[in-house]
Each structure stands twice: as C-alpha cells, then as structure tokens.
Design an enzyme around this catalytic site. Sequence first.
Site, PDB file in Angstrom:
ATOM      1  N   ASP A 332       0.687  -0.851  -0.093  1.00  0.00           N
ATOM      2  CA  ASP A 332       0.007   0.200   0.190  1.00  0.00           C
ATOM      3  C   ASP A 332       0.933   1.375  -0.584  1.00  0.00           C
ATOM      4  O   ASP A 332       2.166   1.280   0.731  1.00  0.00           O
ATOM      5  CB  ASP A 332      -0.579   0.054   0.910  1.00  0.00           C
ATOM      6  CG  ASP A 332      -1.972  -0.751   1.507  1.00  0.00           C
ATOM      7  OD1 ASP A 332      -2.583  -1.039  -0.283  1.00  0.00           O
ATOM      8  OD2 ASP A 332      -2.351  -1.591   1.948  1.00  0.00           O
ATOM      9  N   ASP A 369      -7.087  24.224  11.670  1.00  0.00           N
ATOM     10  CA  ASP A 369      -6.139  22.682  11.271  1.00  0.00           C
ATOM     11  C   ASP A 369      -5.523  21.958  11.957  1.00  0.00           C
ATOM     12  O   ASP A 369      -4.360  21.887  11.395  1.00  0.00           O
ATOM     13  CB  ASP A 369      -6.399  22.660   9.586  1.00  0.00           C
ATOM     14  CG  ASP A 369      -6.910  21.334   8.798  1.00  0.00           C
ATOM     15  OD1 ASP A 369      -6.445  20.209   9.038  1.00  0.00           O
ATOM     16  OD2 ASP A 369      -6.710  21.432   6.833  1.00  0.00           O
ATOM     17  N   GLU A 373      -1.780  17.463   7.440  1.00  0.00           N
ATOM     18  CA  GLU A 373      -1.658  18.712   6.115  1.00  0.00           C
ATOM     19  C   GLU A 373      -1.975  19.348   5.944  1.00  0.00           C
ATOM     20  O   GLU A 373      -0.751  20.733   6.376  1.00  0.00           O
ATOM     21  CB  GLU A 373      -2.395  18.023   5.428  1.00  0.00           C
ATOM     22  CG  GLU A 373      -2.618  16.451   4.327  1.00  0.00           C
ATOM     23  CD  GLU A 373      -3.124  15.551   5.016  1.00  0.00           C
ATOM     24  OE1 GLU A 373      -3.613  15.705   6.565  1.00  0.00           O
ATOM     25  OE2 GLU A 373      -3.015  14.393   4.550  1.00  0.00           O
ATOM     26  N   PHE A 403     -13.322  21.195   8.578  1.00  0.00           N
ATOM     27  CA  PHE A 403     -13.748  20.319   6.593  1.00  0.00           C
ATOM     28  C   PHE A 403     -14.732  19.472   7.040  1.00  0.00           C
ATOM     29  O   PHE A 403     -15.646  18.955   8.352  1.00  0.00           O
ATOM     30  CB  PHE A 403     -12.704  20.190   6.932  1.00  0.00           C
ATOM     31  CG  PHE A 403     -12.041  18.771   5.583  1.00  0.00           C
ATOM     32  CD1 PHE A 403     -12.011  19.469   4.488  1.00  0.00           C
ATOM     33  CD2 PHE A 403     -12.637  17.434   5.726  1.00  0.00           C
ATOM     34  CE1 PHE A 403     -12.152  18.258   3.617  1.00  0.00           C
ATOM     35  CE2 PHE A 403     -13.200  16.487   4.437  1.00  0.00           C
ATOM     36  CZ  PHE A 403     -12.367  17.448   3.054  1.00  0.00           C
ATOM     37  N   SER A 410     -12.002  23.855   3.938  1.00  0.00           N
ATOM     38  CA  SER A 410     -12.152  24.068   5.603  1.00  0.00           C
ATOM     39  C   SER A 410     -11.935  25.535   5.312  1.00  0.00           C
ATOM     40  O   SER A 410     -11.334  25.945   4.200  1.00  0.00           O
ATOM     41  CB  SER A 410     -11.284  23.608   6.657  1.00  0.00           C
ATOM     42  OG  SER A 410      -9.637  23.263   6.056  1.00  0.00           O
TER      43      SER A 410
END
Lengths: 717, 553
Positions: A332, A369, A373, A403, A410
């Site tokens: 993955d 946030d 990220e 968000f 956001s």
Amino acid sequence: MSVREVAVPPATGPAPRVRAGGLLDRRQLLAALPQALRKLDPLTLWRNPVMLVVEVGSVFTTVLAAVSPSVFGAAIAGWLWLTVLFANLAEAVAEGRGRAQADALRRAKTDTLARRLVGWTPGATAPVERPVPAPQLARGDLVLVEAGQVIPGDGDVVEGIASVDESAVTGESAPVIRESGGDRCAVTGGTRVLSDRIVVRITQRPGDSFIDRMIGLVEGANRQKTPNEIALNILLATLTIVFLLAVATMQPMAVFARHAQAFAPDSATIDAHGVTGVVLVALVVCLIPTTIGALLSAIGIAGMDRLVQRNVLAMSGRAVEAAGDVDTLLLDKTGTITLGNRQASGFVPVGGVSAAELADAAQLSSLADETPEGRSVVVHAKTEYGLRERAAGELTGAVWVPFTAQTRMSGVDLPAGTGTRQLRKGAAAAVTDWVRAAGGTVPDRIDAIVDDVSAAGGTPLVVGERVGGRARVLGVIHLADVVKPGMAQRFDQLRRMGIRTVMITGDNPRTAAAIATRAGVDDYLAEATPEDKLALIRREQQGGRLVAMTGDGTNDAPALAQADVGMAMNTGTSAAKEAGNMVDLDSDPTKLIEVVAIGKQLLITRGALTTFSIANDIAKYFAIIPAIFAALYPGLDALNVMRLHSPTSAILSAVIFNALVIVALIPLALRGVRYRPANAASMLRRNLLVYGLGGIVAPFVGIKLIDLVIQFVPGIS
Amino acid sequence: MSATTAGILFVVSLVVALVLVHRPLGDHMYRVVTGTRHLRVERLAYRLIGVRADGEQTWSVYARSVLAFAAASILFLYLMLRLQHQLLLSLGMPAVAPAGAWNTAVSFVTNTNWQWYSGESTLGYLVQMAGLAVQNFVSAATGIAVAVALVRGFARRRTDELGNFWVDLVRITVRILLPIAVVGAVVLVAGGAVQNLSAGTDVHTIAGGTQHLTGGPVASQEVIKELGTNGGGFYNANSAHPYENPTAWTNWVEIFLILLIAFSLPRTFGRMVGDRRQGYAIVAAMAVLAIGSVVLINVAQGMHPGTVPSAVGGATEGTETRFGVLNSATFGAATTLTSTGAVDSFHDSYTALGGGITIGNMLLGEVAPGGVGSGLYGMLILAVLTVFLAGLMVGRTPEYLGKKIGAREVKLASLYFLTMPALVLVGTAAALATASGRAGILNFGAHGLSEVLYAFASSANNNGSAFAGLSVGSTWYETATGLAMLFGRFLPIVFVLALAGSLAGQSPVPESPGTLRTHQPLFVGMLVGVTVILVALTFLPALALGPLAEGVR
C-alpha cells in the site's frame, strides 16, 4: 519475561540487522538439558530418522563395549550418545526460547468468568447477564467487558468504545482505542480494557484464540513440517539408506579381503570376523548426514522464533517458507511507501496575487486545521515565507470553518472592515465552485497548475477568497507525498533478489505514476478497489508467481486470503486477521520485506548446512577407511592424508568431530546463516564457497586437531 | 610422431568431431521427436502394432508401454535362444540352457549386452540378426524415448501427456538409428569388417595346420552395437577381434559412434526446453567428467611406473598392438563412460588404477555421457538433486527449468539415485558372502574383489563389459546379474517417467533475478561435484578394497 522483552523494535533503516548474540549462554543450555534427555525416547526420535539411526547405533555399541570392554569401545559409545544428546539439545534450546515467550502469553490467558449477554440487542440498556467461564464461550456469543476487566476471547466490538491495554500481545504499553464499526473493532482475548465499557461478539472457536495459536507456534508444539522440509527429509533419509547400505555391504567385502590377507594381524578395527561392530557403527554415524539431521528441526523452530522476535506471528511454517519464494510484493502506498501524511511543499499564486499574499491566506485558513496536512501548510509558510505562526486565539472575531465531507473545504471567516473576509482552502473543484458561486472568475491557469501538481505526484489544494461580494482564486497549495527514506534502495535490493514491487493506491493514475517513479517501485495499481487488488493477485498467480501483501480492513480480507503471504495488521479487523496467514503486531506494513528475508534465510540455512554435512563426509572417509584397512593393505595408508596417529585415534577423532560440529553449529542454526539480499548467482557462489568448500576443508583440520589431543589418552593409541 | 602425441591427437580429433556433429544431429533428433508427420513405413508399423499414432500417453501408460514392450522382447528373445536348434542359419548350434537364455534375453533387452557366452561358438546367425541386433536397435530407441519423455515433462505445462511411446520408438529407430547404422556399416566394411552369411572357411596355414576363419553379418551388428551403446560383440573378443574392428581408424570410428548420440542429445534437450544454454550446461558437465576420465586412464595406462610398463612404454598387457596402449585406454574410457561395454582391450589386464577408473566410470551412474537416452535422463536426475541443494542455498523453493522441485520430485529422484548403488553393493556383497558367488572368482584378493565389483557395476548400470577373470557362466551369476540388469534398467525408467509426469503437470515459474541460473559454469561445477562426491561417498569402501588396495602403494 514478556514478549516485549524479546521484541525488536521495527527497523527503520534500509538494512535491518538480525539481532545477534545471546544465542547460547550456559544457563540456556542447562535449562534445555532435561528436555534433551527426555527426547532420547525412541518414540520421540522416530520423527527424525537420521538421529534414530545414531541412537540405535549408540545402544549397539554400548552393548558391545559392555561385552568386551575397551577404552576405545567405551569412548565411541560415549561420544555416540553425546551425538544424539547434542541433536536433542539443539532442538530443546530452540524450543526453550519459544517456551519462555509462551509462558508469558499463558499468563495473559486468565480463565476469567465472561459476562455473557443473553438476548442482547444494540442499544439495550439493561441486558441479561450470565457468567460463563471464558474457555466455554462459543462463536457468536456476546460478552460485556468493563474497565479493569480482561477481554475473555477474540472478537469484534459491536457496541461502545474503550481504551485497551494490548501489551500482553503486542508488547506495546500505550493503550489503543477500540470501537464498534469500522476497521478498529477487533479485540484480542487476554488484553485488558482500561476505560469505558464495550460489548464484544466472540469470533473465535473455543480453545483456538489468537493467544492459543501464538503459544502453539512459539512452542513448536503442533509444528507441521513445511513442504521444503519434507523434501529435504526425503533426501536425508535417502542418504542415510545409501550409507547404511555402503557400510553393511562393506562387511562381506572386508571378510573376503581379510581371508585373502590371512597373514595380517588382528587389530582393534578388523579381525577374522571382519570389521568390528564398534567401527562399523562409527563409520555409519560419521557418514549419514547427522549435522543437518540434528539441526533441521531447530532451524525451523528458530525461523518462527525470528519472526516472533520481530513481532510477526505466522500462522504456519508454510507461510514463512512461501515468503522466501515471493515474486511479487503488493505494498500500500500510504504508510508503507510514503509517510502517512502529505506535506505542503509549495505555493503557486495566480492572477496577480503575490506569493506572500497566498502564503498568508493559506496560513490563515490552516491555523485551525489540526490535520498533519494543515500543520504542514503553517510550517511551510513559516520556513519559506517567514510568516510568524499565529495562535488561533489572537485573531479576534475569527470564525473557524471546519472541514466536512460535504463541503470538502475548510477555512476561516475574518472581520475585515465592514464585511467579512472569507478564506477557504480545499479540493480544486470545491473551491472553484465556491468562487464561481459568488460570481468570481476562475483563471484557466488553475486547471493547468492542478494538473501539474497531480502529475508530479502531489495533491493540489486551491485557496479562494471572498471579500465584500468579490470572489477570486488566490492560488494553489502543493501537497506532496513524502516517500520514506531508504525505500528506493530497498526496492532496488528486492529487484536484485528477483522480487517485483507493486504499489497499491487510491490515487489517480497520474499521481500514482509520479510517486511510483520517485519511490522506485516496479509497477503501480492506481484508483485501486479491493476487487482490483484481488484481480491483480489472481493474475500474478496465474503466471506462476507467488504474491505477498499486507492489509488491515475487512475489504482487504479476500485479497489477504488469496495472496500466498497475507500479512494482516494487528490494528486491523478480525476478518483481515482471519484471512491472512501472518499478523504483524506492530502493524508496520514495511515489515513484509523483512519477512521475505527471514523466509529466504530459513531455506538458505537448511541448504547450507545440508551441503556442509555432505561435504564433511570426504574427510571422515579419509580418516576412517585407511584406519580400518591399512592393516590389510598397507598401501591404503597413503589415504591417511591427515597422518592421524593410530587407527583407533583416527576413528574416535572423526566421531568426536562429528558430535562437536553439531554443538558448534547450534548458534548458526538458531541465528540463521548470514543473509544479504543479492541475486541468485552471487548468493550461490558465496554459500557454496563457505559451506561447500568450507565443509570439505573444516573437518580435515578439526579431525587432525582432535587427533593431536586424544593420541595421548591411554588406551586409544 | 610419438605414441603420446598420437594418443593426444586421437582424443582431440574425437572431441572436435563430436563438437562439429552434435549440432546437426541434435537438431535432427529434435525434429524427429517433436514433428507431427508420419512416414509411410511408420504408418505401416503403427498399423501392425495396432496403435493410434496421434494419441498421447500419460506417464503411467507410457511406462506400461515400455514395460510391456520389454517383457514381450525378453520372452521373444528367450524363446529364440531356447529354440535355436530349430531355427534357420543356426550353424548347428544347440539350444541355449534356461539360465543362460534368461540372462542373454534380459541383457540385450536392457541395453546391457552382458555376455556370459562366446558369440561365435554359441549363437547362430538368425539369433544374432533377428534376435540380438533387433534388440540393439529397439533397446537403444527405448532409452532415447524415455529421455525424450522426461524432457517433455520439463518442456510442457499443465498436461498429463508425455507423448506416445510407440511413436517415439518407431521414429527413433527408423529416422535416427537406422540411417546412421547403414552409413556406419558401410564405413566399417570399407575398413575391413566382415559382412556375410558364410558359415566360415577352413584354411590351411603355412605351418601345415588348419584354421577355421569365421564369417557372419558382423559389420551390421558392430555398428549398432556402438551407436546404440549396446556393446554385445558378435565374437567373444568383441571389438578386439579384427573382423569387428580391423584397424586403428575403425577403432576411432567405433569410439565416435559410441559417443555420438549421447553427446548430441543434450542439444535436443536444449531445443526442446527452448533454451539451448541448458543443453550446453548438461553437455559441459558430461564433457568435464568424460575428459577427466579419459586423461586419467591414459595416464594410468601409459605412464605406469612398473618395470615392464616402463620398459615397453605403457601397460601393453591385454591390448591389441594395432591400436596401441593409449587408443585402447581411450576406447576403454568411452565404453565405460557410456553404457556400451564393447571392448577393444581387456580391462581385467589394465593397471590396477586404470581398471579402477573403468569401474569408477560405470559407478558414476553412466551419465558422462552415459548410454543413449539413459545418460541424459541420469544426468537430469542428478541435476534435479543438485538444483534442490543449490536452490535452497539461494533461498527459494528449488526450481529447475521453471518446474518446482518439491517433495514428490525429490522422492522420485532419490529413488532413482538409490537403485543403482543398492544393486551394485548388495550384488557384490552377496557374491562375496556366498560360496556360489566366490566360486566364480579366479583371481586372488583385491583383484578378485574388483572383478566382482566390476560385474555388478556393469550389469546394474547396463554396461555389459566385464573383468574377464570372473567366470559368470554359472547359474548363480546368470541369475544375479540378470536381476541386476533388469532392475537396473527398468526401476529407474519407471521413476524417470513418474518424475516426467509430475513435472509436466506443473505450470512453470517465471524466471527472475532470484532464480538459480542452471546454465552458468557455477552450476555446471556444482553438478560435476555432486556427481563425483555422491559416487565417491557411496562406493569408496568398495573401491578401497578393490582397485585402490591393489593400485595405491
């Protein structure tokens, strides 16, 4: 001793080192001794035909030595018994190391009373409880576990959320959250709930819990022989039969030769009845592949043990062996090839907006946030544009917009003069729609920039602004996937070993291609669904390739089951764990690469020691054949290239060497031979040189040295 | 030109000739065994046998066909020998006794050609031509057919079909053996070998006595005797007889014929598995062993330090002066390295170590290059065992030519590997342990033991040559060597075909950098090592009490 104490933290560097040292201390040997003696029982030894032959020979020589006592006969008998004992010791030490871990696990398996719920439905407030001993729980039973209690069996949380201490199984002391629904619902029997209360649906059969299986595995109790082990055993049995034949048929030849040379004096090795029984047995034992026969099961147990040391549980030895054969590795992307989080790596302003302006807007919209990220945007604005990090509280009147999956944006609303200044960042389509909705125009360049960022393997976030009814797009934040350090080298190693790596990702093909290039994987599967994954595995397998993969979600289960090596993450669902044939307690998908190495090392150790064992025979022949027959044909003394002192010292030296080499190789058998990823040709060259050529030379030196010592023993020379 | 230079040139010219010829012949054999076209004469043969030429067989049907054909052949040959006095061209020879007839029937059907009798004083021409010579063809074809079936096992994927034994048998006989035999017979006749149906001529010698000069269809049998690695001589003296092998250059031709097919088959193998390098690897392993053996035996025979050999420039005892010591030694190596067993000199009279090398050659299991077909399948079995060890050492489940070598494959290869040593060792031990066995031994001590060892090495490996100092014309030896020949031939064949079936059913594993390269010198070296070491380890006690006891001073 708990599992944690033997566990090796997951390696982060590119070349994991196998833990060395501490393999054989005196205490371990002494502890294994009683077990080794118990293994002398022929019914136990029956599983190992090579050593059974040695034991029968030991009994025979002991009888012979008792009937006609001599120092030589007694010494041979003694050393033959030691040979069997050393073989048992190797197995016992290997098992002992596993048993220590099993004991720790058993302590976790407390037979508490489970609080079984009767007629429970989700949301029931006062369910009927019935106490049941944990081992009697059946599949599908529902139990209630509250803070401080031990979870009575493996299962899935069907109601509630709790923090659970799983250190008994994983060795990790930090509690983990388990909650109903989703991919974090699996709980393991023997672990302890620290807070809250959960209802668990039992998924195990009685007596077949995860811990039960772990105990069985590390103890080597119901260890089944793997396919390669079976094949090797057949070869060893064949060699044993060949040498039994060679020695048995030698006797009539020796009798014939003795009659032809009637003048030759009787010696300790040959008389009128032929070669003496003690010498015949000594020859058989020296020729049959005792070295590998003695160490074979220890190698297998130690291989499993090496996995457990790395906190990986294999459900069968077969799976470990298959790992060594893997041709294709499905990995993955997120968490395995790249760091779990994307990071801001650039701001691209549009339409006359300055870079500093964009950085400021991006920082403001990300202040609240808390995702990695979002944090990375703030950090990037600070390091690249010198913008001081503002605390969310210092902006008066700011309204934070979180968000949501619906808006996919956001941001923040700030008071600006009479109106408000609205800043949004988010998916390109969402933000451009938001700008258009307020009558703003979106520059054509945005599409090109967004495409470029995607093509470079990044994720574009568009930043937009509305001030007083005027809306515009400020620019694009480039979020980049960060490939873990050292991955490219690892993939290169794998490629040289003949293993193809395929990256699995939900990204679009362009992004996937860019990351695949940077990480150096051989292929990628973009926009992958579980069905795609399964289809890919089937396709590879149809081409005759063996596939390994990792997974944690319930939707990974079919692929995990289909793969030849399916490693489930311990954080994953029970369905995933049930479907795979290995579980990684650390939930580190990168470990699959180490598992492959362990599988290969297991096979190499077997092959190398077999080659060594066979190569040893040459020197033993050169010691024993002239020792027996030089009395009849003095010319044969020319074969005594080691110039051994006397026939009896020569034979005894060979027998002693044969026994001691087992002990000397126990650490190697437990640790596995040195393994460095390389192509087949260079690996064969190296191992052939060390174990083939070394196997020819070593006993010449060893037997000579032993002979130099024992020639002074009275009664031998 | 000194004798040494001549001996070296003799060997080098053989090597060059084989290198030149193996390609076209190997390719021809590839086309024969893979083609789909049937010749008219072949169709006729299929109709006579009653087989459907395009039907393929599973391994067990293939094996049953081989065994049934062998059983019928043994019975037919046995009856011919027993009823010889009733047959045409019997030259007045009486019927052969039951034990002798059984031994000879088995001997020729198993491609061994062990002879307890003297051809010229025991057999008539019809038995020689319609009995023995026919078996020389079909027993050789059987060997090649089995090898081809094994190679198909490697080359094919996910099938249980290994070809059709009857088609292979007929095609190999008609398109490979017969054409070469015709040309070879003409060459031998040109060299002076006889080819007639004359009962012989009585001539008066200058000294005034009379001498019986034999005749017979010699050249035609001689050529297939070498080409098919059979070895059964028309005359007792075999290829030392001037009517079988008249000159030094026919001697060269005969050695060339002996080695021809066995050294060309690896090329066929390489083409069939689609990788010529694999064929080169197999032929390289065979060549290393063969050249090593030829050099050793030439040294042992030409440079023996004994008084007489030093004085006359070599161990001349038992050799023909028209061939010389070295060329005889080379013939001796070739005939024992292949399962031929023809002789142009007497191995029993070789130096102890020279004779020991001929025994050692056979004990390698007849793989360098071995009998036609049997040499290839023998070497491939050893390659399977080598791959198993080497494969483990590179950390993968061993695979050879894309086929996994698992428990079943190792089991069958092991059974194959076990058969020959068991027969040789048990046979030798039984002969030495029983009065009837010891009664045949004419020599004393170590050499006597070598003779018995030679007899069982030769029969179990289907070679057929002998150390002459053992009288094997007794019922005990006829029965024992007959059993050794029978089991030594057909047990391995059954194991080989079972292995072929198991391989053919697999789907191949694709090659990757992690795959063991079985065409590289490293693997060839390991294959040679495994072959030599396994032999040395198994037979060292026997060799120590025989040739080594006699030869090491």
